[in-house]
Design a protein around this motif. Structure first.
Motif, PDB file in Angstrom:
ATOM      1  N   LEU A   1     -21.729 -14.757 -60.486  1.00  0.00           N
ATOM      2  CA  LEU A   1     -20.556 -15.620 -60.629  1.00  0.00           C
ATOM      3  C   LEU A   1     -19.896 -15.259 -61.949  1.00  0.00           C
ATOM      4  O   LEU A   1     -20.484 -15.452 -63.018  1.00  0.00           O
ATOM      5  N   VAL A   2     -18.677 -14.745 -61.850  1.00  0.00           N
ATOM      6  CA  VAL A   2     -18.027 -14.155 -63.016  1.00  0.00           C
ATOM      7  C   VAL A   2     -16.678 -14.823 -63.266  1.00  0.00           C
ATOM      8  O   VAL A   2     -15.869 -14.991 -62.350  1.00  0.00           O
ATOM      9  N   GLY A   3     -16.439 -15.175 -64.513  1.00  0.00           N
ATOM     10  CA  GLY A   3     -15.133 -15.678 -64.915  1.00  0.00           C
ATOM     11  C   GLY A   3     -14.195 -14.529 -65.201  1.00  0.00           C
ATOM     12  O   GLY A   3     -14.499 -13.662 -66.027  1.00  0.00           O
ATOM     13  N   ALA A   4     -13.049 -14.503 -64.512  1.00  0.00           N
ATOM     14  CA  ALA A   4     -12.082 -13.422 -64.690  1.00  0.00           C
ATOM     15  C   ALA A   4     -11.096 -13.710 -65.812  1.00  0.00           C
ATOM     16  O   ALA A   4     -10.191 -12.914 -66.055  1.00  0.00           O
TER      17      ALA A   4
ATOM     18  N   GLY B   1     -32.607 -19.613 -52.242  1.00  0.00           N
ATOM     19  CA  GLY B   1     -33.497 -18.621 -52.827  1.00  0.00           C
ATOM     20  C   GLY B   1     -32.816 -17.306 -53.164  1.00  0.00           C
ATOM     21  O   GLY B   1     -33.478 -16.263 -53.221  1.00  0.00           O
ATOM     22  N   VAL B   2     -31.509 -17.336 -53.381  1.00  0.00           N
ATOM     23  CA  VAL B   2     -30.753 -16.123 -53.684  1.00  0.00           C
ATOM     24  C   VAL B   2     -30.649 -15.965 -55.207  1.00  0.00           C
ATOM     25  O   VAL B   2     -30.165 -16.881 -55.888  1.00  0.00           O
ATOM     26  N   PRO B   3     -31.048 -14.824 -55.757  1.00  0.00           N
ATOM     27  CA  PRO B   3     -30.919 -14.620 -57.202  1.00  0.00           C
ATOM     28  C   PRO B   3     -29.452 -14.609 -57.620  1.00  0.00           C
ATOM     29  O   PRO B   3     -28.597 -14.065 -56.916  1.00  0.00           O
ATOM     30  N   PHE B   4     -29.164 -15.201 -58.782  1.00  0.00           N
ATOM     31  CA  PHE B   4     -27.781 -15.226 -59.260  1.00  0.00           C
ATOM     32  C   PHE B   4     -27.749 -15.076 -60.774  1.00  0.00           C
ATOM     33  O   PHE B   4     -28.743 -15.301 -61.469  1.00  0.00           O
ATOM     34  N   HIS B   5     -26.572 -14.712 -61.253  1.00  0.00           N
ATOM     35  CA  HIS B   5     -26.343 -14.551 -62.682  1.00  0.00           C
ATOM     36  C   HIS B   5     -24.923 -15.036 -62.968  1.00  0.00           C
ATOM     37  O   HIS B   5     -24.001 -14.751 -62.194  1.00  0.00           O
ATOM     38  N   VAL B   6     -24.732 -15.741 -64.068  1.00  0.00           N
ATOM     39  CA  VAL B   6     -23.424 -16.282 -64.423  1.00  0.00           C
ATOM     40  C   VAL B   6     -22.871 -15.550 -65.638  1.00  0.00           C
ATOM     41  O   VAL B   6     -23.561 -15.401 -66.650  1.00  0.00           O
TER      42      VAL B   6
END
Length: 260
Positions: free
Chosen positions: A18-21, A119-124
């Motif tokens: 999840l990325v802030g543009a 159960g999905v890996p995520f990164h912010v």
């Protein structure tokens, strides 16, 4: 595109970033955001992500539109979250690209909860929030020691069935307010702020299409901005600032004139 030699997290297949543009200008992206654009297999992006930012991704990266605009047909949040899960389970590197910061009125919190439950890996990756960027780009500090030691960030848009902000209570806080997604509801918001004691003559300004090629600054009072919005002279997307910080441009101009 070659990234600088900095340590960056691994964008693993089967994960979601999840990325802030940021507000629009590609130059305001973080390096981690650029990495995600370069490495993503699929980009699920919002309506307000500038096309210049999407153009940084290779043509091989699939683009999927998931924009939500007030008053227009758009995907529901549950469907977007389920799509992120499904794409990750295909073993893809999934970039969820959001305007501004994903956790400032961006529903990023709802999406990471859905990803965690599945159960999905995520990164912010944080992004520059449009409300702060709109002020700074026009030499407007969100706070100063001489004007205010706090600022309120508020959304002017409430989804159907949701209760909006208590505008009268926010007005009584006595600090500047920065409004996101407020143009359509600005006359009602102004009425609520005035009910809380905020004068219609309070300094106010709006920045349309922050940091894009079509950016426009509108200055006036609280009442004047409401009239512009009602008459079509103020357009979304826009960030609106109300209170002492909206006077700073005039203060700065006066200092520059004195120094010349």
């Amino acid at each position: 595109m070659r990234l600088p030699e900095i340590e960056t997290p691994a964008f693993a297949p089967g994960s979601v970033w999840l990325v802030g543009a940021g507000p629009g200008d590609p130059g305001l992206l973080t390096l981690h955001a650029v990495k995600a654009l370069v490495e993503a297999d699929v980009i699920v992006h919002d309506a307000l992500v500038d096309p210049r930012i999407l153009a940084l991704a290779p043509s091989s990266a699939r683009r999927e539109y998931a924009g939500k605009r007030g008053g227009k047909p758009s995907a529901c949040q549950r469907d977007i979250s389920e799509r992120l899960v499904a794409l990750a389970r295909e073993g893809l590197r999934v970039l969820r690209l959001k305007g501004g910061d994903p956790f400032v009125f961006g529903r990023g919190g709802e999406e990471v909860l859905a990803l965690a439950a599945a159960g999905v890996p995520f990164h912010v990756v944080p992004g520059l929030s449009s409300g702060i960027a709109a002020l700074a780009a026009h030499a407007l500090p969100a706070t100063t020691r001489d004007t205010n030691h706090a600022v309120i960030l508020a959304t002017g848009h409430a989804a159907p069935g949701e209760e909006g902000a208590d505008w009268a209570a926010l007005a009584r806080a006595g600090v500047p307010i920065v409004l996101y997604m407020a143009v359509a509801n600005l006359p009602a918001i102004v009425a609520g702020l005035k009910a809380g004691g905020m004068p219609g003559a309070t300094p106010a300004l709006a920045v349309e299409r922050v940091s894009t090629l079509d950016e426009r600054l509108v200055e006036g009072t609280l009442d004047e901005l409401a009239a512009l919005a009602a008459g079509g002279g103020l357009n979304a997307p826009a960030v609106i600032a109300v209170g002492a910080i909206a006077r700073f441009r005039a203060m700065l101009a006066a200092r520059l004139k004195e120094a010349s």
